[in-house]
Design a protein around this motif. Structure first.
Motif, PDB file in Angstrom:
ATOM      1  N   GLY A 109       0.714  -0.965   0.251  1.00 52.45           N
ATOM      2  CA  GLY A 109      -0.304  -0.698  -0.116  1.00 52.45           C
ATOM      3  C   GLY A 109       0.642   1.275   0.208  1.00 52.45           C
ATOM      4  N   ALA A 143      -6.872   8.901   2.802  1.00 52.29           N
ATOM      5  CA  ALA A 143      -6.490   7.540   2.278  1.00 52.29           C
ATOM      6  C   ALA A 143      -5.928   6.827   3.568  1.00 52.29           C
ATOM      7  CB  ALA A 143      -5.015   7.725   1.535  1.00 52.29           C
ATOM      8  N   SER A 166       2.617   1.287  -3.244  1.00 54.34           N
ATOM      9  CA  SER A 166       1.974   1.284  -4.230  1.00 54.34           C
ATOM     10  C   SER A 166       1.127   3.277  -4.610  1.00 54.34           C
ATOM     11  CB  SER A 166       0.731   0.799  -4.820  1.00 54.34           C
ATOM     12  OG  SER A 166       0.106   0.582  -3.443  1.00 54.34           O
ATOM     13  N   SER A 167       1.030   3.920  -3.240  1.00 48.57           N
ATOM     14  CA  SER A 167       0.902   5.127  -2.812  1.00 48.57           C
ATOM     15  C   SER A 167       1.633   5.816  -3.251  1.00 48.57           C
ATOM     16  CB  SER A 167       0.094   5.481  -1.873  1.00 48.57           C
ATOM     17  OG  SER A 167       0.995   4.699  -0.793  1.00 48.57           O
ATOM     18  N   LEU A 176       2.289  10.624   2.147  1.00 50.36           N
ATOM     19  CA  LEU A 176       2.543  10.993   1.627  1.00 50.36           C
ATOM     20  C   LEU A 176       2.885  12.957   1.438  1.00 50.36           C
ATOM     21  CD1 LEU A 176      -1.609  10.153   0.915  1.00 50.36           C
ATOM     22  CD2 LEU A 176       0.412   9.507  -0.242  1.00 50.36           C
ATOM     23  N   LEU A 198       0.846   8.536  -6.560  1.00 49.74           N
ATOM     24  CA  LEU A 198       1.079  10.321  -6.537  1.00 49.74           C
ATOM     25  C   LEU A 198       2.620  10.442  -7.071  1.00 49.74           C
ATOM     26  CD1 LEU A 198       0.532  12.712  -4.838  1.00 49.74           C
ATOM     27  CD2 LEU A 198       1.928  11.684  -3.234  1.00 49.74           C
ATOM     28  N   TRP A 233      -6.029  12.998   0.651  1.00 46.23           N
ATOM     29  CA  TRP A 233      -5.412  11.920   1.196  1.00 46.23           C
ATOM     30  C   TRP A 233      -5.014  11.874   2.874  1.00 46.23           C
ATOM     31  CZ3 TRP A 233       0.375  15.461  -0.097  1.00 46.23           C
ATOM     32  CH2 TRP A 233       0.499  15.327  -0.834  1.00 46.23           C
ATOM     33  N   VAL A 251      -3.453   4.893   3.827  1.00 47.81           N
ATOM     34  CA  VAL A 251      -2.217   5.376   4.359  1.00 47.81           C
ATOM     35  C   VAL A 251      -1.884   6.650   5.327  1.00 47.81           C
ATOM     36  CG1 VAL A 251      -1.222   4.271   2.034  1.00 47.81           C
ATOM     37  CG2 VAL A 251      -1.364   5.621   2.285  1.00 47.81           C
TER      38      VAL A 251
END
Length: 231
Positions: A9, A96, A12-13, A103, A17, A93, A98
């Motif tokens: 996760g 999200a 991939s995030s 981020l 981004l 965000w 995560v």
């Protein structure tokens, strides 16, 4: 949930981004060149102001290059989170799966990669314009490699604090500059020490220590500031 399930996760995030930032950067590629052009303008103006004398330029070359990189990064600092705040991305965000700090860290890395990294690559060329002594180039590159991520991380905290304000460009500069001054002192000081035949490792270690501490704390602080600004 075990840490094994968290890693995909996070990665991939981060990839999503970064891909989004690169697409936006390509669409606004005219704006993307502004920091580099600004740094070049600062270097040229200093060279003209000192009359183009190689001896005079070589004495201040490292300090001028450091100042040019610092100001170029400051120029793009206000846009670090503002576009995401205006289009509602920051709210996404926060929702999200995560951590928000992750981020924020990815976005800060992209800010450094698109503003400071091109200038770092162009430093040998800019150094030639200012007649930087060749033996000082290695120390200058090392200090910039350690100092510019530190500038971006501290700038991210300032940008997060002001993300809820309109027309905060001047305020961002006023808040960021006091934080940037010690980095400028240690970065340019390492090159000055090398030029005087002294060991620059002390100043470089200070930058490295500051980078490690800031890399751990700045994304958390910026994420907290974003939550406060949006609530």
């Amino acid at each position: 949930m075990s840490p094994i399930h968290h890693a995909p996760g996070l990665m991939s995030s981060a990839k999503a981004l970064m891909a989004r930032d690169l697409r936006l950067l390509w669409r606004r590629r005219g704006d993307a060149f502004q920091p580099a052009l600004f740094a070049l303008l600062v270097v040229v103006l200093f060279a003209l102001g000192l009359g183009g004398e190689p001896q005079a330029l070589s004495k201040v070359a490292a300090a001028v290059l450091w100042l040019a990189v610092l100001l170029a990064g400051l120029l793009a600092l206000d846009t670090l989170f503002r576009g995401d705040a205006e289009d509602g991305s920051l709210e996404q965000w926060m929702l999200a799966p995560v951590p928000l700090a992750w981020l924020v860290g990815v976005r800060t890395f992209m800010h450094w990669a698109t503003t400071a990294l091109p200038l770092l690559v162009a430093t040998p060329f800019l150094g030639e314009l200012l007649h930087l002594p060749r033996e000082q180039l290695g120390v200058l590159m090392a200090s910039l490699a350690l100092g510019t991520p530190l500038l971006s991380l501290l700038g991210a905290v300032v940008a997060a604090l002001t993300v809820g304000m309109r027309r905060s460009g001047i305020l961002v500069a006023l808040l960021a500059l006091p934080l940037y001054v010690p980095i400028l002192v240690f970065g340019a000081g390492a090159v000055a020490a090398s030029a005087q035949g002294l060991d620059p490792i002390g100043a470089l270690l200070m930058l490295a220590a500051g980078l490690v501490v800031t890399a751990l704390l700045a994304p958390l602080a910026a994420a907290t500031a974003i939550r406060i600004a949006l609530n």
